[in-house]
Design a protein around this motif. Structure first.
Motif, PDB file in Angstrom:
ATOM      1  N   ALA A  44      31.058  55.914  -0.659  1.00 45.80           N
ATOM      2  CA  ALA A  44      30.881  56.382  -2.037  1.00 45.80           C
ATOM      3  C   ALA A  44      32.213  56.896  -2.588  1.00 45.80           C
ATOM      4  O   ALA A  44      32.556  56.643  -3.743  1.00 45.80           O
ATOM      5  N   GLU A  45      32.963  57.610  -1.761  1.00 46.78           N
ATOM      6  CA  GLU A  45      34.269  58.122  -2.196  1.00 46.78           C
ATOM      7  C   GLU A  45      35.241  56.974  -2.477  1.00 46.78           C
ATOM      8  O   GLU A  45      35.978  57.001  -3.462  1.00 46.78           O
ATOM      9  N   VAL A  46      35.215  55.943  -1.629  1.00 51.98           N
ATOM     10  CA  VAL A  46      36.066  54.771  -1.841  1.00 51.98           C
ATOM     11  C   VAL A  46      35.694  54.097  -3.153  1.00 51.98           C
ATOM     12  O   VAL A  46      36.564  53.701  -3.944  1.00 51.98           O
ATOM     13  N   GLU A  47      34.403  53.973  -3.415  1.00 52.29           N
ATOM     14  CA  GLU A  47      33.954  53.348  -4.666  1.00 52.29           C
ATOM     15  C   GLU A  47      34.391  54.169  -5.871  1.00 52.29           C
ATOM     16  O   GLU A  47      34.880  53.626  -6.872  1.00 52.29           O
ATOM     17  N   LYS A  48      34.256  55.476  -5.771  1.00 52.07           N
ATOM     18  CA  LYS A  48      34.667  56.369  -6.863  1.00 52.07           C
ATOM     19  C   LYS A  48      36.178  56.250  -7.109  1.00 52.07           C
ATOM     20  O   LYS A  48      36.629  56.133  -8.251  1.00 52.07           O
ATOM     21  N   LEU A  49      36.959  56.260  -6.027  1.00 52.74           N
ATOM     22  CA  LEU A  49      38.410  56.162  -6.169  1.00 52.74           C
ATOM     23  C   LEU A  49      38.822  54.789  -6.690  1.00 52.74           C
ATOM     24  O   LEU A  49      39.772  54.686  -7.467  1.00 52.74           O
ATOM     25  N   SER A  50      38.115  53.752  -6.289  1.00 58.65           N
ATOM     26  CA  SER A  50      38.411  52.409  -6.807  1.00 58.65           C
ATOM     27  C   SER A  50      38.164  52.349  -8.307  1.00 58.65           C
ATOM     28  O   SER A  50      38.952  51.757  -9.053  1.00 58.65           O
ATOM     29  N   ALA A  51      37.080  52.986  -8.754  1.00 55.25           N
ATOM     30  CA  ALA A  51      36.796  53.030 -10.196  1.00 55.25           C
ATOM     31  C   ALA A  51      37.898  53.795 -10.931  1.00 55.25           C
ATOM     32  O   ALA A  51      38.342  53.375 -12.009  1.00 55.25           O
ATOM     33  N   GLN A  52      38.353  54.889 -10.349  1.00 52.83           N
ATOM     34  CA  GLN A  52      39.440  55.657 -10.970  1.00 52.83           C
ATOM     35  C   GLN A  52      40.723  54.843 -11.022  1.00 52.83           C
ATOM     36  O   GLN A  52      41.450  54.877 -12.017  1.00 52.83           O
ATOM     37  N   ILE A  53      40.997  54.106  -9.956  1.00 56.32           N
ATOM     38  CA  ILE A  53      42.204  53.274  -9.927  1.00 56.32           C
ATOM     39  C   ILE A  53      42.125  52.215 -11.017  1.00 56.32           C
ATOM     40  O   ILE A  53      43.105  51.975 -11.738  1.00 56.32           O
ATOM     41  N   ASP A  54      40.964  51.574 -11.160  1.00 53.70           N
ATOM     42  CA  ASP A  54      40.792  50.558 -12.198  1.00 53.70           C
ATOM     43  C   ASP A  54      40.976  51.165 -13.588  1.00 53.70           C
ATOM     44  O   ASP A  54      41.624  50.578 -14.455  1.00 53.70           O
ATOM     45  N   LYS A  55      40.395  52.353 -13.775  1.00 48.17           N
ATOM     46  CA  LYS A  55      40.510  53.034 -15.070  1.00 48.17           C
ATOM     47  C   LYS A  55      41.974  53.375 -15.366  1.00 48.17           C
ATOM     48  O   LYS A  55      42.465  53.154 -16.473  1.00 48.17           O
ATOM     49  N   MET A  56      42.667  53.900 -14.362  1.00 46.14           N
ATOM     50  CA  MET A  56      44.080  54.269 -14.543  1.00 46.14           C
ATOM     51  C   MET A  56      44.944  53.029 -14.772  1.00 46.14           C
ATOM     52  O   MET A  56      45.900  53.077 -15.553  1.00 46.14           O
ATOM     53  N   ALA A  57      44.615  51.926 -14.112  1.00 45.62           N
ATOM     54  CA  ALA A  57      45.378  50.691 -14.312  1.00 45.62           C
ATOM     55  C   ALA A  57      45.205  50.191 -15.740  1.00 45.62           C
ATOM     56  O   ALA A  57      46.168  49.748 -16.377  1.00 45.62           O
ATOM     57  N   ALA A  58      43.980  50.275 -16.258  1.00 50.66           N
ATOM     58  CA  ALA A  58      43.731  49.865 -17.644  1.00 50.66           C
ATOM     59  C   ALA A  58      44.497  50.779 -18.604  1.00 50.66           C
ATOM     60  O   ALA A  58      45.100  50.303 -19.576  1.00 50.66           O
ATOM     61  N   ARG A  59      44.488  52.065 -18.335  1.00 50.87           N
ATOM     62  CA  ARG A  59      45.213  53.025 -19.187  1.00 50.87           C
ATOM     63  C   ARG A  59      46.711  52.746 -19.121  1.00 50.87           C
ATOM     64  O   ARG A  59      47.410  52.807 -20.134  1.00 50.87           O
ATOM     65  N   SER A  60      47.215  52.447 -17.950  1.00 49.53           N
ATOM     66  CA  SER A  60      48.627  52.132 -17.781  1.00 49.53           C
ATOM     67  C   SER A  60      48.993  50.895 -18.591  1.00 49.53           C
ATOM     68  O   SER A  60      50.031  50.870 -19.266  1.00 49.53           O
TER      69      SER A  60
END
Length: 147
Positions: A44-60
């Motif tokens: 679950a933590e990996v999934e949450k962090l993956s979602a955050q990474i995707d969100k941050m990549a889009a923001r970047s």
């Protein structure tokens, strides 16, 4: 009796081994349950962090696009500023070369105003007919002087 004793010892040994096996199985079941729970938490933590990474990549990506647009605008602004500076320098050069002529012309306009005002201030009947035209000329010269 001896056989009974041997059988009894074997039964006790089997019961002790069964009890040890049951204790070991309980321990293994407990550890397996804890491990599975930890594994689920980590997944679950990996999934949450993956979602955050995707969100941050889009923001970047969005910020990179905005930066590129701002850099283009800044470049256009610098080009415009350079053109404005060039035009201003040309106008300043023209003004500097024409300044003496303009000052001489302004002196001439002031002198003409002085002469005309003095002339029309006289009470002479010869120029009474042209009084309106004279005032118009004086008004025009005053506008030229103020400009």
């Amino acid at each position: 009796a001896k056989i009974k004793g041997l059988i009894q010892d074997m039964i006790e040994k089997l019961e002790t081994e069964a009890e040890a096996d049951a204790t070991h199985k309980a321990f293994c079941d407990k550890e397996l349950a804890e491990t599975n729970e930890k594994k689920a938490d980590k997944a679950a933590e990996v999934e949450k962090l993956s979602a955050q990474i995707d969100k941050m990549a889009a923001r970047s990506s969005q910020l990179k696009e905005e930066t590129a647009a701002l850099e283009r605008a800044l470049s256009e602004l610098a080009t415009s500023q350079a053109e404005v500076d060039k035009v201003r320098a040309e106008e300043k050069e023209i003004y500097a070369s024409n300044k003496a002529d303009m000052e001489q012309g302004l002196k001439g306009v002031k002198l003409a105003l002085k002469v005309l005002k003095k002339y029309y201030a006289k009470e002479d009947k010869a120029h009474e007919a042209a009084q309106g035209a004279g005032e118009s000329i004086i008004g025009l010269l005053e506008v030229v002087e103020s400009d």
